[in-house]
Design a protein around this motif. Sequence first.
Motif, PDB file in Angstrom:
ATOM      1  N   ARG A   4     -91.645  22.238   0.540  1.00  0.00           N
ATOM      2  CA  ARG A   4     -92.103  22.224  -0.862  1.00  0.00           C
ATOM      3  C   ARG A   4     -93.594  21.902  -0.943  1.00  0.00           C
ATOM      4  O   ARG A   4     -94.332  22.503  -1.724  1.00  0.00           O
ATOM      5  CB  ARG A   4     -91.292  21.216  -1.667  1.00  0.00           C
ATOM      6  CG  ARG A   4     -89.883  21.683  -1.950  1.00  0.00           C
ATOM      7  CD  ARG A   4     -89.105  20.663  -2.777  1.00  0.00           C
ATOM      8  NE  ARG A   4     -87.772  21.138  -3.050  1.00  0.00           N
ATOM      9  CZ  ARG A   4     -86.665  20.473  -2.697  1.00  0.00           C
ATOM     10  NH1 ARG A   4     -86.743  19.306  -2.082  1.00  0.00           N
ATOM     11  NH2 ARG A   4     -85.481  20.974  -2.979  1.00  0.00           N
ATOM     12  N   ARG A  29     -95.499  24.940   0.119  1.00  0.00           N
ATOM     13  CA  ARG A  29     -95.487  25.953  -0.938  1.00  0.00           C
ATOM     14  C   ARG A  29     -96.568  25.670  -1.983  1.00  0.00           C
ATOM     15  O   ARG A  29     -97.283  26.575  -2.420  1.00  0.00           O
ATOM     16  CB  ARG A  29     -94.110  26.028  -1.594  1.00  0.00           C
ATOM     17  CG  ARG A  29     -94.036  27.117  -2.664  1.00  0.00           C
ATOM     18  CD  ARG A  29     -92.696  27.190  -3.325  1.00  0.00           C
ATOM     19  NE  ARG A  29     -92.399  25.916  -3.968  1.00  0.00           N
ATOM     20  CZ  ARG A  29     -91.203  25.561  -4.409  1.00  0.00           C
ATOM     21  NH1 ARG A  29     -90.174  26.363  -4.271  1.00  0.00           N
ATOM     22  NH2 ARG A  29     -91.016  24.399  -4.989  1.00  0.00           N
ATOM     23  N   LYS A  37     -99.816  27.966  -2.948  1.00  0.00           N
ATOM     24  CA  LYS A  37    -100.081  28.395  -4.322  1.00  0.00           C
ATOM     25  C   LYS A  37    -101.495  28.007  -4.765  1.00  0.00           C
ATOM     26  O   LYS A  37    -102.158  28.768  -5.475  1.00  0.00           O
ATOM     27  CB  LYS A  37     -99.048  27.814  -5.279  1.00  0.00           C
ATOM     28  CG  LYS A  37     -97.693  28.483  -5.175  1.00  0.00           C
ATOM     29  CD  LYS A  37     -96.728  27.871  -6.179  1.00  0.00           C
ATOM     30  CE  LYS A  37     -95.411  28.616  -6.189  1.00  0.00           C
ATOM     31  NZ  LYS A  37     -94.502  28.084  -7.207  1.00  0.00           N
ATOM     32  N   LEU A  68     -95.906  32.841   1.776  1.00  0.00           N
ATOM     33  CA  LEU A  68     -95.243  32.197   0.636  1.00  0.00           C
ATOM     34  C   LEU A  68     -93.800  32.693   0.512  1.00  0.00           C
ATOM     35  O   LEU A  68     -92.884  31.896   0.262  1.00  0.00           O
ATOM     36  CB  LEU A  68     -96.033  32.488  -0.641  1.00  0.00           C
ATOM     37  CG  LEU A  68     -95.723  31.696  -1.890  1.00  0.00           C
ATOM     38  CD1 LEU A  68     -95.749  30.194  -1.651  1.00  0.00           C
ATOM     39  CD2 LEU A  68     -96.708  32.058  -2.985  1.00  0.00           C
ATOM     40  N   ASN A  69     -93.591  33.978   0.736  1.00  0.00           N
ATOM     41  CA  ASN A  69     -92.228  34.521   0.703  1.00  0.00           C
ATOM     42  C   ASN A  69     -91.364  33.920   1.806  1.00  0.00           C
ATOM     43  O   ASN A  69     -90.205  33.563   1.572  1.00  0.00           O
ATOM     44  CB  ASN A  69     -92.245  36.046   0.819  1.00  0.00           C
ATOM     45  CG  ASN A  69     -92.788  36.719  -0.429  1.00  0.00           C
ATOM     46  OD1 ASN A  69     -92.826  36.126  -1.504  1.00  0.00           O
ATOM     47  ND2 ASN A  69     -93.221  37.954  -0.282  1.00  0.00           N
ATOM     48  N   ASN A  92     -91.836  31.038   3.201  1.00  0.00           N
ATOM     49  CA  ASN A  92     -91.636  29.645   2.802  1.00  0.00           C
ATOM     50  C   ASN A  92     -90.454  29.540   1.839  1.00  0.00           C
ATOM     51  O   ASN A  92     -89.590  28.670   2.001  1.00  0.00           O
ATOM     52  CB  ASN A  92     -92.912  29.108   2.150  1.00  0.00           C
ATOM     53  CG  ASN A  92     -92.932  27.615   1.985  1.00  0.00           C
ATOM     54  OD1 ASN A  92     -93.588  26.912   2.738  1.00  0.00           O
ATOM     55  ND2 ASN A  92     -92.210  27.106   1.010  1.00  0.00           N
ATOM     56  N   ASN A  93     -90.405  30.443   0.869  1.00  0.00           N
ATOM     57  CA  ASN A  93     -89.306  30.428  -0.109  1.00  0.00           C
ATOM     58  C   ASN A  93     -87.963  30.733   0.543  1.00  0.00           C
ATOM     59  O   ASN A  93     -86.943  30.131   0.191  1.00  0.00           O
ATOM     60  CB  ASN A  93     -89.599  31.402  -1.245  1.00  0.00           C
ATOM     61  CG  ASN A  93     -90.719  30.907  -2.142  1.00  0.00           C
ATOM     62  OD1 ASN A  93     -90.975  29.711  -2.240  1.00  0.00           O
ATOM     63  ND2 ASN A  93     -91.408  31.833  -2.788  1.00  0.00           N
ATOM     64  N   GLU A  94     -87.949  31.658   1.493  1.00  0.00           N
ATOM     65  CA  GLU A  94     -86.703  31.964   2.208  1.00  0.00           C
ATOM     66  C   GLU A  94     -86.237  30.761   3.035  1.00  0.00           C
ATOM     67  O   GLU A  94     -85.045  30.445   3.062  1.00  0.00           O
ATOM     68  CB  GLU A  94     -86.896  33.181   3.113  1.00  0.00           C
ATOM     69  CG  GLU A  94     -86.996  34.484   2.346  1.00  0.00           C
ATOM     70  CD  GLU A  94     -87.188  35.683   3.252  1.00  0.00           C
ATOM     71  OE1 GLU A  94     -86.865  35.606   4.459  1.00  0.00           O
ATOM     72  OE2 GLU A  94     -87.673  36.727   2.754  1.00  0.00           O
ATOM     73  N   LEU A  99     -86.923  27.636   2.391  1.00  0.00           N
ATOM     74  CA  LEU A  99     -86.433  26.656   1.417  1.00  0.00           C
ATOM     75  C   LEU A  99     -84.988  26.954   1.034  1.00  0.00           C
ATOM     76  O   LEU A  99     -84.147  26.041   0.991  1.00  0.00           O
ATOM     77  CB  LEU A  99     -87.301  26.657   0.156  1.00  0.00           C
ATOM     78  CG  LEU A  99     -88.514  25.751   0.162  1.00  0.00           C
ATOM     79  CD1 LEU A  99     -89.443  26.089  -0.995  1.00  0.00           C
ATOM     80  CD2 LEU A  99     -88.111  24.302   0.121  1.00  0.00           C
TER      81      LEU A  99
END
Length: 120
Positions: A74, A77, A81, A98-99, A101-103, A105
């Motif tokens: 987090r 991320r 940003k 970033l993508n 990182n989200n995956e 997460l």
Amino acid sequence: MSARKYDLEDRLIDFSIKISEIVEELPNTKLGNYIGNQMIRSGTSPALNNGEAQSAESPADFVHKLKIILKELRETRICLKIIQRKPLLDSEKIVPVLNENNELLAIFLKSVDTASKRIS
């Protein structure tokens, strides 16, 4: 260890390398240095903490270590940003990381949920 665990480990290592590449490209400004120093720690920590989670001393310790990974992802991320919105680097360099990182997460959120249910 199963191949699936190695795949996640490899993803986390690759993520750490991508983070280090972004950090190396940041401008030598107060903000660039601050974000870079912060992100090199938070962005490489998930790979290291995942290794620790695999050697957890108890199910509760395992969940705790997974939650540390979530915290670090987090934080990373938010750094990404900031880099994107400032902008400190071109968005095209940030979006794929970033993508990922989200995956990651999403994977660890599900892992915490599953592991927590098993110890309840």
